[in-house]
Write a protein that holds these residues in place. Sequence first.
Motif, short mmCIF file in Angstrom:
data_model
loop_
_atom_site.label_atom_id
_atom_site.label_comp_id
_atom_site.label_asym_id
_atom_site.label_seq_id
_atom_site.Cartn_x
_atom_site.Cartn_y
_atom_site.Cartn_z
N GLU A 31 35.70 38.14 22.37
CA GLU A 31 34.96 39.55 22.91
C GLU A 31 35.11 39.91 24.16
OE1 GLU A 31 32.91 40.83 20.83
OE2 GLU A 31 31.72 42.36 22.09
N SER A 32 34.86 38.96 25.16
CA SER A 32 35.20 39.39 26.67
C SER A 32 35.44 38.12 27.72
CB SER A 32 34.13 40.11 27.00
OG SER A 32 33.01 39.66 27.14
N VAL A 33 35.92 38.33 28.74
CA VAL A 33 36.12 37.33 29.68
C VAL A 33 36.15 38.03 30.98
CG1 VAL A 33 38.62 37.53 29.67
CG2 VAL A 33 37.45 35.58 30.53
N SER A 34 35.35 37.37 31.79
CA SER A 34 35.05 38.03 33.58
C SER A 34 34.84 37.12 34.35
CB SER A 34 33.78 38.97 33.33
OG SER A 34 32.60 38.20 32.89
N VAL A 35 35.13 37.19 35.51
CA VAL A 35 35.00 36.17 36.78
C VAL A 35 33.49 37.07 37.72
CG1 VAL A 35 37.34 35.40 36.86
CG2 VAL A 35 36.81 37.57 37.89
N SER A 36 33.18 36.06 38.15
CA SER A 36 31.81 36.82 38.98
C SER A 36 32.50 37.23 40.27
CB SER A 36 30.91 35.53 39.37
OG SER A 36 31.59 34.40 40.01
N ASN A 37 33.57 37.02 40.86
CA ASN A 37 34.04 37.21 42.16
C ASN A 37 35.48 37.40 42.19
OD1 ASN A 37 34.59 38.10 44.98
ND2 ASN A 37 33.76 36.25 45.75
N THR A 38 36.02 38.32 42.35
CA THR A 38 37.44 38.58 42.33
C THR A 38 38.33 38.48 43.69
OG1 THR A 38 37.44 41.00 42.53
CG2 THR A 38 37.56 40.35 40.32
N LYS A 39 37.44 38.14 44.59
CA LYS A 39 38.19 38.11 46.00
C LYS A 39 37.35 36.88 46.78
CE LYS A 39 39.62 42.76 46.47
NZ LYS A 39 39.45 43.97 47.19
N PRO A 40 37.46 35.73 46.05
CA PRO A 40 36.76 34.64 47.13
C PRO A 40 37.73 33.97 48.15
CG PRO A 40 37.82 33.94 45.00
CD PRO A 40 38.16 35.27 45.15
N PRO A 94 33.32 28.53 45.18
CA PRO A 94 33.52 28.79 43.73
C PRO A 94 33.04 29.83 43.16
CG PRO A 94 32.02 26.91 44.90
CD PRO A 94 32.17 27.80 45.73
N ILE A 95 33.80 30.39 42.21
CA ILE A 95 33.53 31.58 41.31
C ILE A 95 33.32 30.96 39.88
CG2 ILE A 95 34.89 33.01 42.99
CD1 ILE A 95 37.11 32.92 40.62
N GLY A 114 45.93 33.55 48.06
CA GLY A 114 46.83 34.36 47.43
C GLY A 114 46.56 34.95 46.35
N LYS A 115 47.42 35.69 45.50
CA LYS A 115 46.94 36.24 44.24
C LYS A 115 46.99 35.21 43.13
CE LYS A 115 47.12 41.10 44.77
NZ LYS A 115 47.77 42.45 44.23
N HIS A 116 46.09 34.86 42.53
CA HIS A 116 46.16 34.01 41.35
C HIS A 116 45.74 34.27 39.88
CE1 HIS A 116 47.45 31.17 44.50
NE2 HIS A 116 46.19 31.25 45.05
N LEU A 117 46.12 33.85 38.86
CA LEU A 117 45.47 34.21 37.65
C LEU A 117 44.51 32.92 37.12
CD1 LEU A 117 48.58 35.58 35.67
CD2 LEU A 117 46.55 36.80 36.62
N THR A 118 43.37 33.30 36.63
CA THR A 118 42.57 32.22 36.23
C THR A 118 43.46 31.27 35.01
OG1 THR A 118 41.32 33.69 34.71
CG2 THR A 118 40.75 33.19 37.15
N PRO A 119 42.88 30.23 34.68
CA PRO A 119 43.33 29.52 33.61
C PRO A 119 42.83 30.29 32.43
CG PRO A 119 42.30 27.79 35.17
CD PRO A 119 41.99 29.46 35.62
N ALA A 120 43.83 30.33 31.47
CA ALA A 120 43.60 30.86 29.96
C ALA A 120 42.81 30.13 29.29
CB ALA A 120 44.99 31.31 29.18
N VAL A 146 42.98 37.33 40.37
CA VAL A 146 41.71 36.95 41.53
C VAL A 146 42.63 36.68 42.91
CG1 VAL A 146 40.20 35.13 42.34
CG2 VAL A 146 40.20 35.84 40.03
N THR A 147 42.25 37.47 43.83
CA THR A 147 42.71 37.50 45.19
C THR A 147 42.05 36.41 46.06
OG1 THR A 147 43.50 39.72 44.76
CG2 THR A 147 43.72 38.80 47.10
#
Lengths: 556, 253
Positions: free
Chosen positions: A266-275, A280-281, A336-342, A365-366
């Motif tokens: 359905e959806s996926v989200s992160v609580s903070n895109t610039k930690p 922890p996010i 740096g700029k990273h991708l969260t684990p799939a 996420v940055t």
Amino acid sequence: MPRACLHLLACLLALTFARAEDSVSWEMTPPVAGPGQPFRLQVRIESDVILGPADRVGRELKPPRGMALRFSGQLFRANTTEATLNFSGVAPEEEGAHVIPSFNIRFPARLIKIPAITVNVSAATGFRRDGQARAELVMPTRTYYVGERIPGAILLKGSEQEMVNGSFGVECEAEGFTFQQTGARNEDLPNGQGLQTGFELTPIRTGSSEITINGIMLVNTGGLGGFATQGRDRPFTFRRRVTVEHVPETGRPAEWTGAIGRFLAESVSVSNTKPEVGEPIRLRAILAGEGNLDRILPPELASNETWDVVPGNDRRFRRTEDQRSFTYTLVPRLPGKHLTPAIRFAVFDPETRTFQRLEFAAQEVTVTGNAPAKVELVSLDPGAAVGTGKPAAGLATPDPTHHGLLDRGVQAVAPLAASRPFWATNAVLASLGLTLFAAAAWTAYLLAHPEILLRARARRTLQACRREATAARDEIGFANACVRGMRAGCAPWLDAEPAALTQSDIRRVLPQADAGLLDRVFRRADGDKFGSPATSALRAEAPALLGLLAELEARL
Amino acid sequence: MRTWWLLLAGLLAAPLPAAEPNADAGQMAYAAGDFVGAVEKWQAAILAQGATAGRLAALGNAEWKLGRKGRAMLCWERALLLDPRDPVATAGIRHAQSAGGIDRPALTWAENYASFLGADTWLVLATASFWLVVLCLLLPRLRRRAPTEWQEKAVVAGATIFLLSLPGLWGAHVYARRAVVRQADIFLRLTPTARGEPVSGVAEGDIVRTERPFNGYVRVTTADGKSGWLQAREVEPLWGGGLPANLDQKPAP
């Protein structure tokens, strides 16, 4: 110029006529009728004029062959531009589309044309005119799998002669299954001739076994007649042999964690895109669909050089939502700029007996902050004795009896700021101070405005005099109370003592008062003092005098 | 007036004579080299009569002699909370830093300021001066008279004391967010997880500044400015207890 004006006028007329077009809509219940099934047709008309009651509706009504149709009434509201007309009928025996020809409805202000209406008749609706009420079991007919959620339903179908009103005592006898009713216990069937009860079965072990579901339905015999209905219970039982297997190992992906059904990411989200590094996010993924959402194990996310992963709490939404969320706490290790684990899922579809893969997309996420400049490798030596690393020496013999005046000994070294009585005392002091300050301010205000107290006092005296005058039985008492009240009510306006006021002073405050009336009441009250007793009766003028007192009180 | 202030300061600073005429049993054990006995006796005294700066400092000495640096530092630091000028605790911490290799964050200017008095004393001063100012401002209004000269002086004095106590309160608040590392051979982690990457080693008895907790860990900053995460059970805060916690005892379920 005249030509342009004519064009403009024509446009306005066209717009006026377009606006004047009437709107007609209709609705049939049920939408598709069974052969011979009664139905109801409701026609709604909206116009730009007040419609009023319809006249001679049934005259132009010509139903198709085999169909009975009659006008059953109008929902009439005065002075509205809307009208609702109800028709009742019986569908023809012949299946297909039957067209009610266009007809006119006459209103006092306008003639409305109703377009042709099509009535669809189909035997597939399950409508039955005759026959006993019966129960049907609806379940997928296939091999079941351990842990899957099998939706099922019991349809309690009635007829025109036997209506099903309810059911109770639905239970399941099946070894190796869990049984649970879902939704409302008795939901109406779409054709209105029965009820349905939903349930869920979950196999918990393999093998071949027999499922028995039984219950009791409440049947009303005697048709729809209000006084002829008779109810009775009618039990029903279903037995079905089923086979349960494990989800096949052939082709089973490594990331399959027990999901059986049909799902989608359905959806996926992160609580903070610039930690920051080390902050922890939360990563939250929502899975939706039909299947065993409760039994799915959250897929594991492994930590890597970029992310440290803490498994989080996941929760099921309300049962009706058919959703479940998986939450992970990610802690970034590097900037740096990273991708969260799939997040990868594998789902087994019991209908097609195949596995499908689902994936929640990685989120960008940055990460800010600095990476640790140097990581010290800490070598642990479990065999080393505690405290042998650094020498312990020195320290002369202390004197523990040495203490100051305020150092009297405590059970726990806790700050005074954590003491509840300390803050409670301060709160009490603050409340006391505020109360005193408010009282002082109010007193100062009253001293600066003494007329407030004078008026309040005069109002109280005036009210007492009014009560006394109302209760007085003799005229002299009545007159005295009225005069005293008028003096008290006028004194604050003249800044004088009430006893010093005369009749003329009262007239200065109440210039519209009847001079004769005041003269008579003052003469009656004070006449004895000055040798001029009054003889006229005051009882007839009591309302006027009380009215004067009321007016004075209102002015205070 | 000056005489009164001097008398009050003398009462606060001057050590009282020993309450017990006989020598302290723990003190005798300590002098005889029986540090275990000294610890037991001082612990019993603290449990029975309450913790004072002197008892805690003495217990810290005995713990240090037994090689239990975490407990010793905690006792000394708590003794300084009760009496910021306790000579035994001050000497013990200085000894631990110089001879024992204990790391302790340098005091900030606010903490230095706050160490002149205890945290509770700062709070009492601030509260009393605040209410004095409020009373002296409110009283003339309640009596509907002009404030007298002594009332004006009291307002100025109270406001001055209140303003001077604010840095002390802040310093005491910052100082109270310290904790003592209670376990040996542990390391700071980059992340608050079991697989957290070790960043730097910390020794038992080191003092760290604590920040926010998360996931059973607490973020700390060491004396040399390194930040990372330690498990919450690996450190013990200065405030909130009398005797140091017994880490060998399992928590109640």
